[in-house]
Scaffold this motif. Structure first.
Motif, PDB file in Angstrom:
ATOM      1  N   ARG A 412       2.078   1.914  -0.863  1.00 22.48           N
ATOM      2  CA  ARG A 412       0.769   2.335  -0.469  1.00 22.48           C
ATOM      3  C   ARG A 412      -0.195   1.929  -1.484  1.00 22.48           C
ATOM      4  NH1 ARG A 412       0.743   6.766   3.096  1.00 22.48           N
ATOM      5  NH2 ARG A 412      -1.430   7.070   2.664  1.00 22.48           N
ATOM      6  N   LEU A 413      -1.442   1.638  -1.104  1.00 21.61           N
ATOM      7  CA  LEU A 413      -2.364   1.218  -1.995  1.00 21.61           C
ATOM      8  C   LEU A 413      -2.584   2.095  -3.320  1.00 21.61           C
ATOM      9  CD1 LEU A 413      -5.252   0.254   0.557  1.00 21.61           C
ATOM     10  CD2 LEU A 413      -3.597  -1.152  -0.435  1.00 21.61           C
ATOM     11  N   ASP A 415      -4.923   3.500  -4.658  1.00 16.27           N
ATOM     12  CA  ASP A 415      -5.415   4.743  -4.522  1.00 16.27           C
ATOM     13  C   ASP A 415      -4.815   5.775  -3.591  1.00 16.27           C
ATOM     14  OD1 ASP A 415      -6.143   3.705  -2.047  1.00 16.27           O
ATOM     15  OD2 ASP A 415      -8.312   3.556  -2.438  1.00 16.27           O
ATOM     16  N   GLY A 416      -3.803   5.381  -2.963  1.00 15.85           N
ATOM     17  CA  GLY A 416      -2.939   6.144  -1.957  1.00 15.85           C
ATOM     18  C   GLY A 416      -3.630   6.707  -0.656  1.00 15.85           C
ATOM     19  N   SER A 417      -4.717   5.661  -0.558  1.00 18.39           N
ATOM     20  CA  SER A 417      -5.540   6.148   0.902  1.00 18.39           C
ATOM     21  C   SER A 417      -4.561   5.867   1.989  1.00 18.39           C
ATOM     22  CB  SER A 417      -6.929   5.485   0.773  1.00 18.39           C
ATOM     23  OG  SER A 417      -6.661   3.921   0.665  1.00 18.39           O
ATOM     24  N   ARG A 418      -4.018   4.696   2.144  1.00 20.31           N
ATOM     25  CA  ARG A 418      -3.137   4.321   3.078  1.00 20.31           C
ATOM     26  C   ARG A 418      -2.110   3.454   2.790  1.00 20.31           C
ATOM     27  NH1 ARG A 418      -4.241  -0.920   4.257  1.00 20.31           N
ATOM     28  NH2 ARG A 418      -6.159  -1.707   3.523  1.00 20.31           N
TER      29      ARG A 418
END
Length: 484
Positions: A412-413, A415-418
């Motif tokens: 994941r990225l 920041d965990g966003s996607r």
């Protein structure tokens, strides 16, 4: 206009240069170079590594992550002389650029980064850096073709040794989707293929193969083997193989045909029509057999997608007599097939991994990787390493009877966003696995262990040496004609 240097008339037997280069490489390469991964499909361009003792599990959070570098990429790294080099994108706003960076393979320390402005293209920034780098085992130079058609040779310190704007000089057509061809080093030549629209003999829109002097960028020859392209938004990489004693460049092109060219002159040897659409897959070669796949409409029915095995011994138009088998069950538009030990592994567009009997084309089993299949599988240490676009990375143990899941991780990225996009294959070298993703460049292996520098990749096919006193086979004038 500066005067052109006088043409050099080169007379040599087609096999002599191969022997000279091979001897030089064996004499000059030692240590880490024995386990290099110089092209996106590895040392033999087949996706197979000789390394052993590789990891069977890991975690993006840290388990078996030796190091991670901050480079957002979507292609396969190359590993050369103890360095890992990858391309990608960097910056934001008006400062967005294409980047090529090299890192210490053991520690991840950045050795250098070279950034290039992005112009002469409609490719969106999120798809910059799709084409793979290639490296030259003889010199250590790294070659990059950018989305805008800038072909650059970078030395081991990141200095531009030479560059050519293929868009401005030859009218390279840049695909709007970001699909970018990958260059390939063969002997003293750098091979690049693309669709262009130029002048004179290159006036008609065609898919052409160009050979440049790898040291200077000087044009050696241009080959136009095919017909009008069916789609200019295409990407393929040539594969060099010896079939029937002849050194060939084999690739699918934008007119739906698979071509074999003489590797030293570009002369067309044979062609095989496979698809109604442009080819995006790199072929796989084992012995005299060429494995090719596509995801477009088939020629003889309304279905899409086909995998074929072709007997690569022949000349002219190869018809059904040279078709060993065909399979119409798979729609595989991007990943390259992978051959190993009698089995052929194919990833289709819906990220289903299929294992085929390489002798018959019969599907033995399937395994679901995710939703979108773009990356090609890599075989090493009895395992398959293969990614899916939506951040899924699988480590599998395959056999003829089935497949065992050893590990599956979602990247994941930060920041965990996607999920982070993963389009490229891993590179395997020095007992480690290197994977370039949208979330960064990962080096996977057991922490605290040294690089394995004693692994020699299996030798590629070699040509039969020419007889003593043999007459020259080709008279070739260098440099090639230029466009004015």
């Amino acid at each position: 206009m500066p005067r052109r240097p006088p043409a050099r008339v080169v007379r040599q037997h087609p096999r002599l240069r191969l022997l000279w280069i091979s001897a030089l490489a064996l004499a000059g390469l030692a240590g880490l170079a024995r386990a290099d991964w110089p092209t996106w499909r590895g040392p033999r361009q087949d996706g197979v590594a000789a390394d052993q003792g590789l990891i069977s599990s890991w975690s993006p959070a840290g388990k078996n992550v030796v190091w991670k570098a901050d480079l957002s990429g979507r292609s396969t790294p190359v590993v050369i002389n103890g360095r890992v080099c990858a391309n990608g994108r960097t910056g934001s706003g008006l400062n967005r650029q294409e980047a090529v960076a090299c890192f210490d393979a053991a520690t991840g320390k950045k050795l250098w980064e070279r950034d290039f402005d992005v112009y002469l293209t409609a490719v969106p920034f999120s798809r910059v850096g799709w084409g793979n780098l290639t490296a030259d085992p003889e010199t250590g130079d790294v070659y990059q073709l950018g989305v805008g058609g800038l072909l650059a040779c970078l030395d081991r310190n990141g200095k531009v040794r030479w560059s050519r704007s293929l868009t401005e000089e030859f009218g390279l057509i840049s695909g709007v989707g970001g699909r970018t061809h990958s260059p390939l080093v063969d002997e003293d030549r750098l091979l690049v293929s693309f669709v262009n629209l130029g002048w004179g003999d290159q006036g008609p829109l065609r898919h052409r193969t160009f050979a440049f002097d790898k040291h200077t960028g000087e044009l050696r020859w241009v080959s136009t083997p095919g017909d009008q392209p069916l789609d200019t938004n295409t990407q393929t990489t040539p594969v060099v193989a010896v079939i029937g004693g002849q050194r060939l460049i084999i690739e699918g092109e934008a007119d739906g045909w698979v071509y074999a060219l003489d590797a030293r002159t570009g002369a067309k040897v044979w062609r095989y029509r496979l698809s109604k659409g442009a080819m995006n897959n790199t072929v796989a070669v084992h012995g005299d057999t060429v494995f090719a796949s596509h995801g477009e409409e088939n020629l003889d029915n309304g279905s899409q997608g086909r995998v074929v095995a072709i007997d690569g011994r022949g000349t002219g138009d190869l018809a059904k007599a040279n078709e060993v088998w065909r399979n119409d069950e798979l729609v595989s538009g991007f990943p390259s097939p992978l051959y190993h030990d009698g089995l052929l592994y194919v990833v289709d567009n819906s990220a289903s991994l299929a294992c085929l009997d390489a002798a018959t084309g019969r599907v033995l089993w399937r395994y679901k990787l995710g939703r979108i299949g773009k990356a090609s599988p890599v075989w090493a240490d009895g395992k398959l390493y293969v990614a899916e676009v939506n951040g899924n990375f699988h480590i599998l143990k395959p056999s003829r009877e089935g497949v065992e899941l050893l590990d599956k991780q979602e990247i994941r990225l930060a920041d965990g966003s996607r999920p982070a996009e993963v389009y490229g294959s891993p590179a395997v070298a020095y007992g480690r696995v290197y994977l370039s993703t949208e979330a960064g460049l990962f080096c996977l292996g057991e922490k605290g262990t040294k690089l394995h520098a004693d692994v020699r990749p299996p030798a590629g096919a070699a040509e039969t040496p020419a007889e003593a006193g043999a007459a020259p086979a080709v008279l070739h004038v260098i440099p090639a004609e230029v466009l004015v």
